[in-house]
Scaffold this motif. Structure first.
Motif, PDB file in Angstrom:
ATOM      1  N   CYS A 114       1.843   4.532   9.013  1.00 55.02           N
ATOM      2  CA  CYS A 114       3.063   4.569   8.209  1.00 55.02           C
ATOM      3  C   CYS A 114       4.273   4.705   9.140  1.00 55.02           C
ATOM      4  O   CYS A 114       4.330   5.631   9.957  1.00 55.02           O
ATOM      5  CB  CYS A 114       3.022   5.746   7.249  1.00 55.02           C
ATOM      6  SG  CYS A 114       4.546   5.949   6.310  1.00 55.02           S
ATOM      7  N   PRO A 115       5.255   3.820   9.039  1.00 56.12           N
ATOM      8  CA  PRO A 115       6.434   3.922   9.908  1.00 56.12           C
ATOM      9  C   PRO A 115       7.361   5.072   9.507  1.00 56.12           C
ATOM     10  O   PRO A 115       8.190   5.507  10.303  1.00 56.12           O
ATOM     11  CB  PRO A 115       7.127   2.573   9.719  1.00 56.12           C
ATOM     12  CG  PRO A 115       6.677   2.087   8.386  1.00 56.12           C
ATOM     13  CD  PRO A 115       5.285   2.638   8.197  1.00 56.12           C
ATOM     14  N   CYS A 116       7.214   5.590   8.293  1.00 53.28           N
ATOM     15  CA  CYS A 116       8.084   6.676   7.824  1.00 53.28           C
ATOM     16  C   CYS A 116       7.637   8.043   8.338  1.00 53.28           C
ATOM     17  O   CYS A 116       8.451   8.826   8.819  1.00 53.28           O
ATOM     18  CB  CYS A 116       8.126   6.694   6.299  1.00 53.28           C
ATOM     19  SG  CYS A 116       8.696   5.152   5.571  1.00 53.28           S
ATOM     20  N   CYS A 117       6.338   8.342   8.217  1.00 55.36           N
ATOM     21  CA  CYS A 117       5.851   9.676   8.607  1.00 55.36           C
ATOM     22  C   CYS A 117       4.873   9.637   9.778  1.00 55.36           C
ATOM     23  O   CYS A 117       4.373  10.666  10.202  1.00 55.36           O
ATOM     24  CB  CYS A 117       5.215  10.370   7.406  1.00 55.36           C
ATOM     25  SG  CYS A 117       3.708   9.583   6.816  1.00 55.36           S
ATOM     26  N   TYR A 159       0.849  -1.188   0.000  1.00 61.61           N
ATOM     27  CA  TYR A 159       0.000   0.000   0.000  1.00 61.61           C
ATOM     28  C   TYR A 159       0.878   1.230   0.000  1.00 61.61           C
ATOM     29  O   TYR A 159       1.981   1.215   0.553  1.00 61.61           O
ATOM     30  CB  TYR A 159      -0.889  -0.024   1.253  1.00 61.61           C
ATOM     31  CG  TYR A 159      -2.325   0.363   1.005  1.00 61.61           C
ATOM     32  CD1 TYR A 159      -3.217  -0.536   0.440  1.00 61.61           C
ATOM     33  CD2 TYR A 159      -2.789   1.622   1.347  1.00 61.61           C
ATOM     34  CE1 TYR A 159      -4.542  -0.190   0.221  1.00 61.61           C
ATOM     35  CE2 TYR A 159      -4.110   1.970   1.129  1.00 61.61           C
ATOM     36  CZ  TYR A 159      -4.981   1.061   0.573  1.00 61.61           C
ATOM     37  OH  TYR A 159      -6.290   1.409   0.354  1.00 61.61           O
ATOM     38  N   THR A 160       0.411   2.314  -0.566  1.00 61.65           N
ATOM     39  CA  THR A 160       1.167   3.561  -0.615  1.00 61.65           C
ATOM     40  C   THR A 160       0.643   4.529   0.439  1.00 61.65           C
ATOM     41  O   THR A 160      -0.573   4.740   0.536  1.00 61.65           O
ATOM     42  CB  THR A 160       1.044   4.208  -2.009  1.00 61.65           C
ATOM     43  OG1 THR A 160       1.473   3.272  -2.987  1.00 61.65           O
ATOM     44  CG2 THR A 160       1.893   5.459  -2.109  1.00 61.65           C
ATOM     45  N   GLU A 176       4.037   9.020   0.437  1.00 56.62           N
ATOM     46  CA  GLU A 176       4.028   8.172  -0.752  1.00 56.62           C
ATOM     47  C   GLU A 176       5.029   7.015  -0.693  1.00 56.62           C
ATOM     48  O   GLU A 176       5.459   6.499  -1.718  1.00 56.62           O
ATOM     49  CB  GLU A 176       4.229   9.006  -2.009  1.00 56.62           C
ATOM     50  CG  GLU A 176       3.114  10.012  -2.221  1.00 56.62           C
ATOM     51  CD  GLU A 176       3.253  10.816  -3.486  1.00 56.62           C
ATOM     52  OE1 GLU A 176       4.235  10.641  -4.227  1.00 56.62           O
ATOM     53  OE2 GLU A 176       2.360  11.644  -3.733  1.00 56.62           O
ATOM     54  N   ALA A 177       5.373   6.602   0.518  1.00 56.96           N
ATOM     55  CA  ALA A 177       6.243   5.434   0.688  1.00 56.96           C
ATOM     56  C   ALA A 177       5.451   4.184   0.331  1.00 56.96           C
ATOM     57  O   ALA A 177       4.267   4.074   0.630  1.00 56.96           O
ATOM     58  CB  ALA A 177       6.742   5.351   2.126  1.00 56.96           C
TER      59      ALA A 177
END
Length: 81
Positions: free
Chosen positions: A40-43, A8-9, A14-15
């Motif tokens: 989301c683990p990025c943001c 999933y994005t 948009e990771a």
């Protein structure tokens, strides 16, 4: 091999993410509709995931986790999958 996973994005950064059954959480909107999210683990933002992409068995497990917080409300009974 994992039981279930989907790519999933993230809607913000948009990771491209691999979402697994442990990542799915059930939430309740104000109008008492259920929806499913993952973080989301990025943001660190919650993303809503389309319900039809999630198998019923995973929805039930996520809903049971939510039922702990509902304590005594009949909402859990009305929204059985």
């Amino acid at each position: 091999m994992k039981e279930w996973e989907i790519v999933y994005t993230c809607k913000r950064c948009e990771a491209l993410l691999k979402v697994e059954k442990e990542d799915i959480e059930t939430k309740i909107k104000r109008n008492k509709d259920l929806y499913y999210t993952f973080k989301c683990p990025c943001c660190n933002i919650e993303n809503e995931i389309y319900s039809k992409l999630i198998p019923a068995k995973i929805k039930i497990k996520s809903l049971k986790k939510l039922s702990i917080y509902l304590k005594g409300r009949k909402l859990y009974e009305r929204n059985k999958i």
